[in-house]
Design a protein around this motif. Structure first.
Motif, PDB file in Angstrom:
ATOM      1  N   GLY A 184       0.800  -1.206   0.000  1.00  0.00           N
ATOM      2  CA  GLY A 184       0.000   0.000   0.000  1.00  0.00           C
ATOM      3  C   GLY A 184       0.839   1.265   0.000  1.00  0.00           C
ATOM      4  O   GLY A 184       0.353   2.341  -0.382  1.00  0.00           O
ATOM      5  N   SER A 185       2.096   1.161   0.425  1.00  0.00           N
ATOM      6  CA  SER A 185       2.961   2.342   0.463  1.00  0.00           C
ATOM      7  C   SER A 185       4.231   2.170  -0.363  1.00  0.00           C
ATOM      8  O   SER A 185       4.782   3.146  -0.864  1.00  0.00           O
ATOM      9  N   GLY A 186       4.711   0.948  -0.520  1.00  0.00           N
ATOM     10  CA  GLY A 186       5.905   0.694  -1.326  1.00  0.00           C
ATOM     11  C   GLY A 186       5.536   0.098  -2.667  1.00  0.00           C
ATOM     12  O   GLY A 186       4.479  -0.523  -2.821  1.00  0.00           O
ATOM     13  N   SER A 187       6.397   0.268  -3.664  1.00  0.00           N
ATOM     14  CA  SER A 187       6.142  -0.303  -4.983  1.00  0.00           C
ATOM     15  C   SER A 187       6.413  -1.809  -4.952  1.00  0.00           C
ATOM     16  O   SER A 187       7.157  -2.298  -4.092  1.00  0.00           O
ATOM     17  N   PRO A 188       5.824  -2.579  -5.885  1.00  0.00           N
ATOM     18  CA  PRO A 188       6.103  -4.014  -5.929  1.00  0.00           C
ATOM     19  C   PRO A 188       7.593  -4.330  -6.032  1.00  0.00           C
ATOM     20  O   PRO A 188       8.072  -5.275  -5.407  1.00  0.00           O
ATOM     21  N   LEU A 189       8.332  -3.520  -6.808  1.00  0.00           N
ATOM     22  CA  LEU A 189       9.759  -3.770  -6.957  1.00  0.00           C
ATOM     23  C   LEU A 189      10.500  -3.496  -5.654  1.00  0.00           C
ATOM     24  O   LEU A 189      11.397  -4.262  -5.259  1.00  0.00           O
ATOM     25  N   GLN A 190      10.150  -2.430  -4.962  1.00  0.00           N
ATOM     26  CA  GLN A 190      10.789  -2.131  -3.675  1.00  0.00           C
ATOM     27  C   GLN A 190      10.516  -3.232  -2.653  1.00  0.00           C
ATOM     28  O   GLN A 190      11.432  -3.722  -1.982  1.00  0.00           O
ATOM     29  N   VAL A 191       9.259  -3.621  -2.532  1.00  0.00           N
ATOM     30  CA  VAL A 191       8.869  -4.617  -1.539  1.00  0.00           C
ATOM     31  C   VAL A 191       9.554  -5.953  -1.821  1.00  0.00           C
ATOM     32  O   VAL A 191      10.047  -6.634  -0.912  1.00  0.00           O
ATOM     33  N   THR A 192       9.621  -6.334  -3.097  1.00  0.00           N
ATOM     34  CA  THR A 192      10.258  -7.606  -3.454  1.00  0.00           C
ATOM     35  C   THR A 192      11.768  -7.555  -3.253  1.00  0.00           C
ATOM     36  O   THR A 192      12.369  -8.483  -2.703  1.00  0.00           O
ATOM     37  N   THR A 193      12.402  -6.465  -3.688  1.00  0.00           N
ATOM     38  CA  THR A 193      13.857  -6.358  -3.593  1.00  0.00           C
ATOM     39  C   THR A 193      14.324  -6.424  -2.148  1.00  0.00           C
ATOM     40  O   THR A 193      15.222  -7.213  -1.803  1.00  0.00           O
ATOM     41  N   PHE A 194      13.730  -5.618  -1.295  1.00  0.00           N
ATOM     42  CA  PHE A 194      14.213  -5.576   0.079  1.00  0.00           C
ATOM     43  C   PHE A 194      13.719  -6.785   0.884  1.00  0.00           C
ATOM     44  O   PHE A 194      14.376  -7.194   1.848  1.00  0.00           O
ATOM     45  N   GLY A 195      12.590  -7.384   0.498  1.00  0.00           N
ATOM     46  CA  GLY A 195      12.188  -8.639   1.119  1.00  0.00           C
ATOM     47  C   GLY A 195      13.174  -9.752   0.799  1.00  0.00           C
ATOM     48  O   GLY A 195      13.541 -10.551   1.666  1.00  0.00           O
ATOM     49  N   CYS A 196      13.620  -9.794  -0.455  1.00  0.00           N
ATOM     50  CA  CYS A 196      14.617 -10.790  -0.861  1.00  0.00           C
ATOM     51  C   CYS A 196      15.937 -10.557  -0.135  1.00  0.00           C
ATOM     52  O   CYS A 196      16.600 -11.506   0.295  1.00  0.00           O
ATOM     53  N   LEU A 197      16.312  -9.290   0.027  1.00  0.00           N
ATOM     54  CA  LEU A 197      17.551  -8.972   0.727  1.00  0.00           C
ATOM     55  C   LEU A 197      17.470  -9.376   2.200  1.00  0.00           C
ATOM     56  O   LEU A 197      18.432  -9.941   2.756  1.00  0.00           O
ATOM     57  N   VAL A 198      16.326  -9.127   2.836  1.00  0.00           N
ATOM     58  CA  VAL A 198      16.134  -9.550   4.228  1.00  0.00           C
ATOM     59  C   VAL A 198      16.218 -11.068   4.327  1.00  0.00           C
ATOM     60  O   VAL A 198      16.826 -11.622   5.257  1.00  0.00           O
ATOM     61  N   GLY A 199      15.613 -11.774   3.364  1.00  0.00           N
ATOM     62  CA  GLY A 199      15.695 -13.227   3.359  1.00  0.00           C
ATOM     63  C   GLY A 199      17.113 -13.725   3.221  1.00  0.00           C
ATOM     64  O   GLY A 199      17.522 -14.693   3.881  1.00  0.00           O
ATOM     65  N   ALA A 200      17.907 -13.058   2.362  1.00  0.00           N
ATOM     66  CA  ALA A 200      19.302 -13.457   2.189  1.00  0.00           C
ATOM     67  C   ALA A 200      20.097 -13.254   3.478  1.00  0.00           C
ATOM     68  O   ALA A 200      20.917 -14.107   3.855  1.00  0.00           O
ATOM     69  N   VAL A 201      19.854 -12.138   4.162  1.00  0.00           N
ATOM     70  CA  VAL A 201      20.535 -11.891   5.439  1.00  0.00           C
ATOM     71  C   VAL A 201      20.146 -12.958   6.459  1.00  0.00           C
ATOM     72  O   VAL A 201      20.986 -13.447   7.229  1.00  0.00           O
ATOM     73  N   THR A 202      18.873 -13.354   6.455  1.00  0.00           N
ATOM     74  CA  THR A 202      18.399 -14.396   7.364  1.00  0.00           C
ATOM     75  C   THR A 202      19.135 -15.711   7.129  1.00  0.00           C
ATOM     76  O   THR A 202      19.380 -16.477   8.076  1.00  0.00           O
ATOM     77  N   CYS A 203      19.502 -15.982   5.877  1.00  0.00           N
ATOM     78  CA  CYS A 203      20.150 -17.256   5.529  1.00  0.00           C
ATOM     79  C   CYS A 203      21.682 -17.193   5.551  1.00  0.00           C
ATOM     80  O   CYS A 203      22.340 -18.179   5.172  1.00  0.00           O
ATOM     81  N   LEU A 204      22.255 -16.069   5.973  1.00  0.00           N
ATOM     82  CA  LEU A 204      23.714 -15.939   5.990  1.00  0.00           C
ATOM     83  C   LEU A 204      24.432 -17.002   6.827  1.00  0.00           C
ATOM     84  O   LEU A 204      25.595 -17.330   6.538  1.00  0.00           O
ATOM     85  N   PRO A 205      23.821 -17.573   7.886  1.00  0.00           N
ATOM     86  CA  PRO A 205      24.518 -18.658   8.604  1.00  0.00           C
ATOM     87  C   PRO A 205      24.889 -19.847   7.726  1.00  0.00           C
ATOM     88  O   PRO A 205      25.749 -20.654   8.109  1.00  0.00           O
ATOM     89  N   PHE A 206      24.281 -19.965   6.544  1.00  0.00           N
ATOM     90  CA  PHE A 206      24.600 -21.080   5.645  1.00  0.00           C
ATOM     91  C   PHE A 206      25.662 -20.695   4.620  1.00  0.00           C
ATOM     92  O   PHE A 206      25.905 -21.456   3.672  1.00  0.00           O
TER      93      PHE A 206
END
Length: 320
Positions: A184-206
Motif C-alpha cells: 500500500g505504500s511501497g512499490s512491488p519492486l521495492q517490496v520484493t527487492t528488500f524482502g529478498c535482501l532480508v531473506g538473504a541476510v536471514t540465511c547468511l549462517p549457511f
C-alpha cells in the motif's frame, strides 16, 4: 441509472494483474524442476542462500536502473516480516522437508498454504470470502490431494518432513498476509527487492556451506540455482507483488493452486515423467478450481429509470 461497465483503464489493470499472476505461477512451477536438480548437490540452507543472493543481485540492479529508492517507512514492517518468513524460513524449510518426504506428500502439505492465506486474510486484512472463492479453493484442494496421493508411492515419509512442510506452508501464508499492507505504500519492486535482501541476510549462517558445496557441485546444479534466483525469485516474486497489490491475498493464494498442475505438465515435458490418470485428473481439478475462484458472478443491469412522461402524476385535491 444503469450500472456502469468497467472503464478501459480498470479493465487494462485487471488484465495486467492476471498476466502477472500467470507469469508467477508458471515460474514457480518451473522452480520445482530446478530444485530437484540443484537439491542433489546443494544442502537446503545453501541452496536457499544462493538463490536469494542471485535474486537480490538481479533485483538490486533493476532498482538502480529504474531509480527506485528505499521503501517508505510504512512498508518496512511488512517487508521485514515477509522477508524473514517467506523469502528466508520458507525456502529453507521447504528444501529440507522435500529431502525427508516424497514429492507428493510435500506438495499435499504445502498446499495447505492457500487455505491459511484465506483464513488469515479474512481475519487480519478483512478480505471477503465469496462463495465462488471458497468453492474454487475446495475443488483445487481436492485436486492437490489427488496429485499428492498419486505421487506418494515410496513410503519415504517422516514426521520431521511433514512438520517442516507444515511450517513452510504457515510461513508462506504469514509472509503473504504481511506483504499485502506493505504494497500500500511501497512499490512491488521495492517490496520484493528488500524482502529478498532480508531473506538473504536471514540465511547468511549457511554461507560456509554454500562456499564449500559450490566448489564440488556440477555446473548444471549451480546454473539451476542461479536460474532459481533470477526467474522464480526475482521476476516471479515481483510479478506476484504487482498482482497482489491489485487484488486480495485470498484470491492470489487460490491462484497458486495452478502450480501442481503445471508441475505435472513440466515434469512430463522436461523430465519424461509420464503422469498417471489420477495425477492428470488432480491437475485438471486444480486448474478448474482456480478458474472458479477467480470468476465473478454476472451482474444484472439495474432497471432503467422512468422517463418524465411515464412518471406517475402526483395526486391532487381535484383528483380526489
Amino acid at each position: 441509472m444503469m450500472n456502469a461497465s468497467p472503464s478501459a483503464p480498470d479493465r487494462r489493470t485487471e488484465l495486467l494483474a492476471a498476466g502477472a499472476a500467470t507469469v508467477t505461477v508458471l515460474l514457480w512451477a518451473s522452480a520445482f524442476v530446478s530444485i530437484r536438480s540443484a537439491g542433489a548437490s546443494y544442502s537446503p540452507g545453501a541452496l536457499a542462500l544462493g538463490r536469494l543472493l542471485a535474486g537480490a543481485l538481479a533485483l538490486g540492479v533493476l532498482c538502480l536502473v529504474r531509480g527506485e529508492g528505499l521503501p517508505p517507512r510504512g512498508a518496512w514492517r511488512g517487508i521485514v516480516i515477509s522477508g524473514v518468513l517467506w523469502f528466508g524460513f520458507y525456502m529453507v524449510a521447504l528444501n529440507w522437508g522435500e529431502q525427508q518426504v516424497d514429492a507428493g506428500t510435500a506438495a499435499l502439505v504445502v498446499n495447505v498454504g492457500p487455505v491459511l492465506i484465506a483464513l488469515l486474510g479474512a481475519r487480519l486484512l478483512g478480505d471477503a470470502m465469496p462463495p465462488r472463492l471458497l468453492a474454487g479453493m475446495a475443488v483445487s484442494f481436492a485436486g492437490a490431494v489427488a496429485v499428492g496421493l498419486s505421487m506418494s508411492g515410496d513410503g519415504r515419509n517422516s514426521v520431521l518432513g511433514v512438520v517442516l512442510c507444515l511450517l513452510a506452508a504457515g510461513a508462506y501464508a504469514a509472509g503473504v498476509v504481511a506483504q499485502k499492507p506493505a504494497l500500500g505504500s511501497g512499490s512491488p519492486l521495492q517490496v520484493t527487492t528488500f524482502g529478498c535482501l532480508v531473506g538473504a541476510v536471514t540465511c547468511l549462517p549457511f554461507a560456509g556451506q554454500l562456499v564449500r558445496e559450490m566448489g564440488d557441485a556440477p555446473a548444471s546444479a549451480t546454473w539451476n540455482m542461479l536460474y532459481l534466483g533470477v526467474f522464480p525469485t526475482a521476476l516471479a516474486f515481483t510479478t506476484w507483488a504487482y498482482a497482489l497489490a491489485r487484488t486480495t491475498a485470498s484470491r492470489m493464494g487460490a491462484t497458486t493452486y495452478a502450480v501442481p498442475a503445471l508441475v505435472v505438465a513440466m515434469s512430463w515435458l522436461f523430465l519424461g515423467e509420464v503422469p498417471g490418470l489420477l495425477t492428470l485428473g488432480g491437475g485438471l481439478l486444480c486448474l478448474a478450481g482456480v478458474a472458479v475462484s477467480r470468476s465473478r458472478p454476472r451482474t444484472r443491469p439495474a432497471p432503467a429509470p422512468l422517463t418524465e412522461e411515464a412518471a406517475p402524476v402526483p395526486e391532487t385535491e381535484s383528483q380526489v
